[in-house]
Each structure stands twice: as C-alpha cells, then as structure tokens.
Design a protein around this motif. Structure first.
Motif, short mmCIF file in Angstrom:
data_model
loop_
_atom_site.label_atom_id
_atom_site.label_comp_id
_atom_site.label_asym_id
_atom_site.label_seq_id
_atom_site.Cartn_x
_atom_site.Cartn_y
_atom_site.Cartn_z
N VAL A 110 0.83 -1.20 0.00
CA VAL A 110 0.00 0.00 0.00
C VAL A 110 0.87 1.25 0.00
N ASP A 111 1.91 1.26 0.82
CA ASP A 111 2.80 2.43 0.87
C ASP A 111 3.50 2.65 -0.46
N LEU A 112 3.78 1.56 -1.17
CA LEU A 112 4.48 1.66 -2.45
C LEU A 112 3.58 2.19 -3.56
N LEU A 113 2.36 1.66 -3.66
CA LEU A 113 1.52 1.94 -4.83
C LEU A 113 0.56 3.10 -4.66
N THR A 114 0.15 3.41 -3.45
CA THR A 114 -0.83 4.49 -3.27
C THR A 114 -0.35 5.82 -3.84
N PRO A 115 0.92 6.23 -3.62
CA PRO A 115 1.35 7.50 -4.22
C PRO A 115 1.39 7.48 -5.74
N LEU A 116 1.54 6.29 -6.34
CA LEU A 116 1.65 6.20 -7.80
C LEU A 116 0.29 6.30 -8.47
N GLY A 117 -0.71 5.66 -7.89
CA GLY A 117 -2.05 5.69 -8.47
C GLY A 117 -2.17 4.78 -9.68
N PRO A 118 -3.37 4.79 -10.33
CA PRO A 118 -3.60 3.92 -11.48
C PRO A 118 -2.57 4.17 -12.59
N PRO A 119 -2.26 3.10 -13.37
CA PRO A 119 -2.94 1.80 -13.43
C PRO A 119 -2.38 0.75 -12.47
N LEU A 120 -1.41 1.10 -11.62
CA LEU A 120 -0.90 0.16 -10.63
C LEU A 120 -1.60 0.43 -9.31
N GLN A 121 -2.37 -0.54 -8.82
CA GLN A 121 -3.16 -0.32 -7.61
C GLN A 121 -3.16 -1.57 -6.73
N PRO A 122 -3.13 -1.40 -5.41
CA PRO A 122 -3.31 -2.56 -4.54
C PRO A 122 -4.76 -3.00 -4.54
N VAL A 123 -5.01 -4.30 -4.50
CA VAL A 123 -6.40 -4.77 -4.42
C VAL A 123 -6.97 -4.34 -3.07
N PRO A 124 -8.28 -4.14 -2.98
CA PRO A 124 -8.88 -3.88 -1.66
C PRO A 124 -8.64 -5.06 -0.73
N MET A 125 -8.60 -4.79 0.57
CA MET A 125 -8.43 -5.84 1.57
C MET A 125 -9.19 -5.45 2.83
N THR A 126 -9.77 -6.44 3.49
CA THR A 126 -10.43 -6.21 4.77
C THR A 126 -10.17 -7.39 5.69
N THR A 127 -10.20 -7.13 6.98
CA THR A 127 -10.14 -8.22 7.97
C THR A 127 -11.52 -8.45 8.59
N ASP A 128 -12.54 -7.75 8.10
CA ASP A 128 -13.90 -7.85 8.59
C ASP A 128 -14.66 -8.88 7.76
N PRO A 129 -15.01 -10.04 8.30
CA PRO A 129 -15.70 -11.05 7.50
C PRO A 129 -17.08 -10.60 7.03
N GLU A 130 -17.72 -9.71 7.77
CA GLU A 130 -19.03 -9.22 7.33
C GLU A 130 -18.90 -8.36 6.08
N LEU A 131 -17.88 -7.50 6.05
CA LEU A 131 -17.63 -6.71 4.85
C LEU A 131 -17.23 -7.62 3.70
N ALA A 132 -16.40 -8.62 3.98
CA ALA A 132 -15.99 -9.56 2.94
C ALA A 132 -17.21 -10.28 2.35
N GLU A 133 -18.14 -10.66 3.20
CA GLU A 133 -19.35 -11.33 2.71
C GLU A 133 -20.19 -10.39 1.86
N ALA A 134 -20.22 -9.11 2.23
CA ALA A 134 -20.93 -8.13 1.40
C ALA A 134 -20.26 -7.99 0.04
N TRP A 135 -18.92 -7.97 0.02
CA TRP A 135 -18.21 -7.96 -1.27
C TRP A 135 -18.61 -9.17 -2.09
N TYR A 136 -18.60 -10.32 -1.45
CA TYR A 136 -18.87 -11.58 -2.13
C TYR A 136 -20.24 -11.56 -2.80
N GLU A 137 -21.21 -10.91 -2.17
CA GLU A 137 -22.57 -10.90 -2.69
C GLU A 137 -22.81 -9.82 -3.73
N THR A 138 -22.08 -8.71 -3.64
CA THR A 138 -22.40 -7.55 -4.48
C THR A 138 -21.43 -7.29 -5.62
N LEU A 139 -20.19 -7.71 -5.51
CA LEU A 139 -19.19 -7.35 -6.50
C LEU A 139 -19.21 -8.16 -7.80
#
Length: 295
Positions: free
Chosen positions: A131-160
């Motif tokens: 994240v520290d490496l790629l955030t200042p650069l911006g697109p087209p190089l980007q870190p994938v989203p990440m969460t440690t919250d299983p409820e948010l992960a389940e919401a991703w799974y259903e909506t994305l």
C-alpha cells in the motif's frame, strides 16, 4: 507463484484477511535497474503486450517484484476476453490496444522491494509495504482492496460479481508468501463465469465445440467445451457471419488443447466471450450456456 485452494464456504476466524478475486490474468511485475519485465503465470514473458503497464512500472524502485492480476475494464466491469486480447497482441498491435483497451494492474502482494526479498515476512507486513508503495503512484498500478472484517468480505462476495469480481481470496495475516503452495483459500461466487472463446472446432457453418480460456485457471491452457447444442451452434454461426474475424494465425500444425489433443481448430482474433459452467480443469469439460454477444 503462490496458489489458492478452492473452498465452498467463507472461512472465518481471527487473523484472516479477505481480498476480491479479479477476473483477469495472473502476472508478476519485475522492475530491474534498467528495465521492466512482465511474466504470465506460465512463466511466459508478456512485456511487449502491455506497454502501458511497462511505462507505469518504471516508477517503481529497482529491485521490486509484484504479484497480481492484469484486468481490462469495459462498461463498469472487468472483461476477461479483452484481457486475453491484450495478452495475445503482437508488438505491432500492442500500442494501439493500450490506447483503446487500457490495462490496470491489481497488485495483491509484493515479493521484493528495492532489492530486498520480503517473501518471508508476514502478509500483514507485506500488505503495508504494498500500500505504501503503490498508493502514491495511483492507477494503473493499484493494490487490491483488503479487509479483515468477515461481514464486509461477505458483502463484497454478494455484491461485486456485477463488476466482474468472481469471488474472494482469503489469507492469514501472519503467513509468509507461500511460493508454489496452495496455502491461500479461494471462494468463487459461482461455477458460472465468462470465458474467452479463442477458437472453435468444426466449420463456421457447423461448429462443434468452443476452445476456451477460463479466468482463474491456467489462463494460457486452452480447454475444449462440451459439444454445442443446436441452438448454440446456430448462435455461433450467426456471430461469425455478422462479425467477420480474421484468423489469429495462418493454418499450421495441430495445436495441443486440454481435452482435445492434437486436433486443429479455427482460432478467433479478437476472441468472443461465452458464459460457461465449469467447476474443475479436469472432467467434465466446460458447458457453454450462451454467447455473450452483449459485450
């Protein structure tokens, strides 16, 4: 490369991280002192096919190695067939395709940074470095989203999935980079997904089966579909008639295709897209549900 083991339910528990699984081509980016090299999962060098990503990766410090997925966005969703079109481009066509079908790189790990091998460090640490490496650069190089919250992960799974996200990858925060091992876990949203149609057997008037490349598998290993039912044969014949496509290569020796053996097929360039049902790279073969003529 690290690999993932398929699971049927969302893993839960302390110390887990969740990332969306993009519908693209697995790719390693290597930035050396004088150059940038892009490698597919098979180890094949695909640098010439992605001049836009090469240009962006020059901003990385020398001695950096990233692992991730290259994707192409089209009408608000990732399009695997367009990624395949980019990956198969000749150097002469690559520059034009980079303008009309720009690629993005969804990085999910850093293996080396500024010459320092960080694979033995915990994923949580590597993620912070990424994240520290790629955030200042911006697109087209980007870190994938990440969460440690299983409820948010389940919401991703259903909506994305509407955006072309095919599921989740689950990693342990304390885990080193598991080179060559299936230590990550992968939860696919469904066995129904889009595939790139890179060719067909039979003739244009009487096609028999499709030659497919499926996202999330070995993207360079073609698979033969199950025989097409009459309605799908008619759909393919109509698509070939209304949208003439040149062959990707002149006729030559038979190509070896998983499930097909050394049997010739007619290649398509650019590929079509088909919706298929498939659960394994082994038998049974992928079942074609429909051609995605809407894409």
């Amino acid at each position: 490369m690290a690999l993932a083991l398929s699971v049927r339910t969302l893993p839960r528990g302390p110390g887990l991280a969740y990332e969306p699984k993009f519908d693209g081509h697995r790719m390693v980016v290597l930035r050396t002192v004088g150059a940038v090299s892009l490698q597919a999962r098979s180890g094949r060098t695909v640098t010439a096919a992605f001049p836009d990503l090469v240009a962006a990766a020059r901003a990385l410090p020398a001695g950096t190695v990233l692992d991730g997925e290259v994707v192409v966005w089209h009408e608000g969703r990732t399009d695997f067939a367009l990624v395949q079109r980019r990956a198969a481009a000749t150097p002469a066509r690559a520059a034009a395709l980079a303008r009309t079908l720009p690629a993005s790189y969804a990085a999910f790990d850093v293996l080396a940074l500024a010459g320092l091998d960080v694979r033995a460090r915990p994923y949580e640490h590597r993620r912070a470095l990424l994240v520290d490496l790629l955030t200042p650069l911006g697109p087209p190089l980007q870190p994938v989203p990440m969460t440690t919250d299983p409820e948010l992960a389940e919401a991703w799974y259903e909506t994305l999935p509407a955006s072309g996200i095919e599921g989740l990858v689950v990693k342990r925060l304390d885990q080193p980079y598991p080179s060559g091992r299936r230590s990550w876990r992968k939860l696919r949203h469904t066995s129904v997904r889009d595939a790139a149609v890179i060719g067909y057997t039979g003739t244009a008037r009487r096609p028999q089966a499709l030659v497919l490349l499926l996202p999330g598998e070995d993207e360079e290993t073609p698979l033969l579909s199950s025989p097409l039912p009459p309605a799908l044969r008619a759909d393919l014949t109509a698509a070939l008639r209304t949208s003439p496509r040149p062959a990707a290569a002149p006729p030559g020796p038979p190509l070896t295709v998983t499930g097909l053996g050394e049997t010739p097929y007619t290649p398509l360039d650019p590929p079509l897209t088909a919706e298929v049902r498939h659960t394994s790279t082994r038998h049974p073969p992928p079942e074609v549900l429909r051609l995605r003529t809407d894409l």
